[in-house]
Motif scaffolding. Structure first.
Motif, mmCIF file in Angstrom:
data_model
loop_
_atom_site.group_PDB
_atom_site.id
_atom_site.type_symbol
_atom_site.label_atom_id
_atom_site.label_comp_id
_atom_site.label_asym_id
_atom_site.label_seq_id
_atom_site.Cartn_x
_atom_site.Cartn_y
_atom_site.Cartn_z
ATOM 1 N N THR A 186 -1.978 -47.138 -25.617
ATOM 2 C CA THR A 186 -1.151 -48.265 -25.198
ATOM 3 C C THR A 186 -0.405 -48.791 -26.425
ATOM 4 O O THR A 186 -0.773 -48.480 -27.560
ATOM 5 N N PRO A 187 0.650 -49.568 -26.249
ATOM 6 C CA PRO A 187 1.317 -49.931 -24.995
ATOM 7 C C PRO A 187 2.032 -48.726 -24.380
ATOM 8 O O PRO A 187 2.702 -47.976 -25.070
ATOM 9 N N ARG A 188 1.894 -48.595 -23.086
ATOM 10 C CA ARG A 188 2.477 -47.459 -22.381
ATOM 11 C C ARG A 188 3.994 -47.523 -22.296
ATOM 12 O O ARG A 188 4.659 -46.486 -22.214
ATOM 13 N N HIS A 189 4.544 -48.746 -22.275
ATOM 14 C CA HIS A 189 5.983 -48.843 -22.020
ATOM 15 C C HIS A 189 6.831 -48.339 -23.185
ATOM 16 O O HIS A 189 8.040 -48.184 -23.050
ATOM 17 N N TYR A 190 6.211 -48.062 -24.327
ATOM 18 C CA TYR A 190 6.947 -47.459 -25.440
ATOM 19 C C TYR A 190 6.920 -45.932 -25.389
ATOM 20 O O TYR A 190 7.548 -45.274 -26.215
ATOM 21 N N ASP A 191 6.180 -45.353 -24.461
ATOM 22 C CA ASP A 191 6.004 -43.908 -24.400
ATOM 23 C C ASP A 191 6.937 -43.309 -23.346
ATOM 24 O O ASP A 191 6.766 -43.553 -22.151
ATOM 25 N N ALA A 242 4.694 -48.751 -30.873
ATOM 26 C CA ALA A 242 3.380 -48.646 -30.254
ATOM 27 C C ALA A 242 2.264 -48.762 -31.288
ATOM 28 O O ALA A 242 1.312 -49.535 -31.115
ATOM 29 N N ALA A 243 2.339 -47.986 -32.365
ATOM 30 C CA ALA A 243 1.272 -48.017 -33.371
ATOM 31 C C ALA A 243 1.160 -49.380 -34.044
ATOM 32 O O ALA A 243 0.043 -49.920 -34.166
ATOM 33 N N PRO A 244 2.272 -50.012 -34.489
ATOM 34 C CA PRO A 244 2.135 -51.351 -35.048
ATOM 35 C C PRO A 244 1.515 -52.350 -34.075
ATOM 36 O O PRO A 244 0.736 -53.218 -34.485
ATOM 37 N N THR A 245 1.840 -52.228 -32.789
ATOM 38 C CA THR A 245 1.256 -53.136 -31.802
ATOM 39 C C THR A 245 -0.252 -52.936 -31.718
ATOM 40 O O THR A 245 -1.022 -53.903 -31.669
ATOM 41 N N ARG A 246 -0.693 -51.690 -31.709
ATOM 42 C CA ARG A 246 -2.134 -51.417 -31.656
ATOM 43 C C ARG A 246 -2.838 -51.940 -32.905
ATOM 44 O O ARG A 246 -3.911 -52.536 -32.817
ATOM 45 N N TYR A 247 -2.253 -51.709 -34.063
ATOM 46 C CA TYR A 247 -2.866 -52.208 -35.300
ATOM 47 C C TYR A 247 -2.992 -53.728 -35.287
ATOM 48 O O TYR A 247 -4.026 -54.289 -35.654
ATOM 49 N N ALA A 248 -1.927 -54.408 -34.838
ATOM 50 C CA ALA A 248 -1.906 -55.872 -34.902
ATOM 51 C C ALA A 248 -2.847 -56.509 -33.895
ATOM 52 O O ALA A 248 -3.431 -57.563 -34.170
ATOM 53 N N LEU A 249 -3.018 -55.893 -32.723
ATOM 54 C CA LEU A 249 -3.737 -56.551 -31.624
ATOM 55 C C LEU A 249 -5.018 -55.824 -31.218
ATOM 56 O O LEU A 249 -5.618 -56.170 -30.201
ATOM 57 N N SER A 250 -5.445 -54.858 -31.979
ATOM 58 C CA SER A 250 -6.714 -54.183 -31.702
ATOM 59 C C SER A 250 -7.864 -55.190 -31.806
ATOM 60 O O SER A 250 -7.833 -56.101 -32.639
#
Length: 288
Positions: A194-199, A179-187
């Motif tokens: 988000t992404p919620r599906h990892y939670d 989740a955190a790498p996705t937020r960093y890459a696509l912020s």
């Protein structure tokens, strides 16, 4: 040179599934959980875990995940593929009546279900399942899941357990750390929460205990199956699911270049986040 650049950028991805499984076996690491488990040393759980050596292509899954971070558009396409796969699997699990499958899903469906969260993740980036219909590889995967469910209904088998193991264990063992790498890459398109599906909520927070409960349920499913051949059919379904995942993860192509771009996006996002952190007061400022 390209390989060297990729290796350098890839190191920024941090806690992704490959790194988690390669990490030292601390008690709460993925490897540590696998090693410390009691339930996975016997029965169907032991057979399922054997597929991690036999057919799990960690390199492809890692590259495909990194490539999904190359752009918001590619992330949306990948998330839509996962939405369609999980919807097919969860619809089949909802309808399952096999004594090997129904008790498992009755116990864990509420904690594991991902399709609703995936739909919300798509909405965050102005996408929807209808704007991204299943691709050929995704459709093939969905058909395999549906065929497994139909066969289970015919003979009381547990093939859907194989599909659930493939996807949900990947999520719990590595996916929830993406989740955190996705937020960093696509912020800023993918923001906080988000992404919620990892939670997985409390179920994921108590990962070690939750995984052990899942292994126990898999063993109960194995005990409900009529024969060793039926249990082997579950294992074969896991291997089939791995192959379908490889097809989905690589279908778009440009996996290496996409992974490079995704890793660069991640590194850039981490750098931007550090620049935005409040600067600590210098000693002289604090004294004033």
């Amino acid at each position: 040179q390209a390989m060297g650049s990729f290796a350098k950028a890839w190191s920024q991805l941090g806690n992704i599934a490959a790194a988690r499984l390669a990490a030292p076996a601390t008690s709460n690491s993925s490897r540590g959980i696998l090693q410390a488990s009691v339930e996975n040393k016997t029965g169907l759980s032991r057979m399922l875990d054997s597929t991690l050596r036999e057919g799990h292509d960690m390199k492809t899954f890692g590259l495909g995940t990194a490539a999904s971070l190359a752009s918001v558009e590619r992330y949306a396409r990948f998330t839509a593929a996962m939405y369609h796969v999980y919807t097919a699997m969860e619809s089949s699990l909802d309808a399952a009546k096999s004594p090997a499958v129904a008790p498992f899903w009755s116990s864990f469906g509420g904690d594991l279900r991902r399709s609703d969260a995936l739909a919300l993740d798509l909405a965050d980036v102005a996408a929807s399942p209808s704007s991204h219909p299943p691709t050929p590889a995704t459709r093939d995967y969905m058909r395999a899941i549906e065929a497994a469910g139909a066969k289970d209904e015919e003979d009381g088998g547990g093939r859907l357990i194989g599909h659930a193991y493939c996807r949900y264990f990947a999520d719990l063992m590595g996916g929830q750390f993406l989740a955190a790498p996705t937020r960093y890459a696509l912020s800023p398109a993918v923001g906080e929460g988000t992404p919620r599906h990892y939670d997985f909520g409390a179920f994921g927070a108590e990962r070690k205990a939750s995984v052990e409960r899942l292994y126990a349920s898999f063993n109960e499913a194995g005990d409900a199956l009529a024969s060793e051949a039926a249990r082997r059919a579950v294992v074969e379904e896991v291997l089939l699911a791995y192959r379908h995942n490889v097809a989905v993860y690589t279908e778009e192509g440009a996996v290496w270049s996409g992974a490079l771009r995704g890793a660069a996006n991640l590194a850039g996002g981490v750098a931007r986040a550090k620049l935005q952190m409040p600067r600590a007061a210098a000693p002289s400022e604090a004294a004033a």
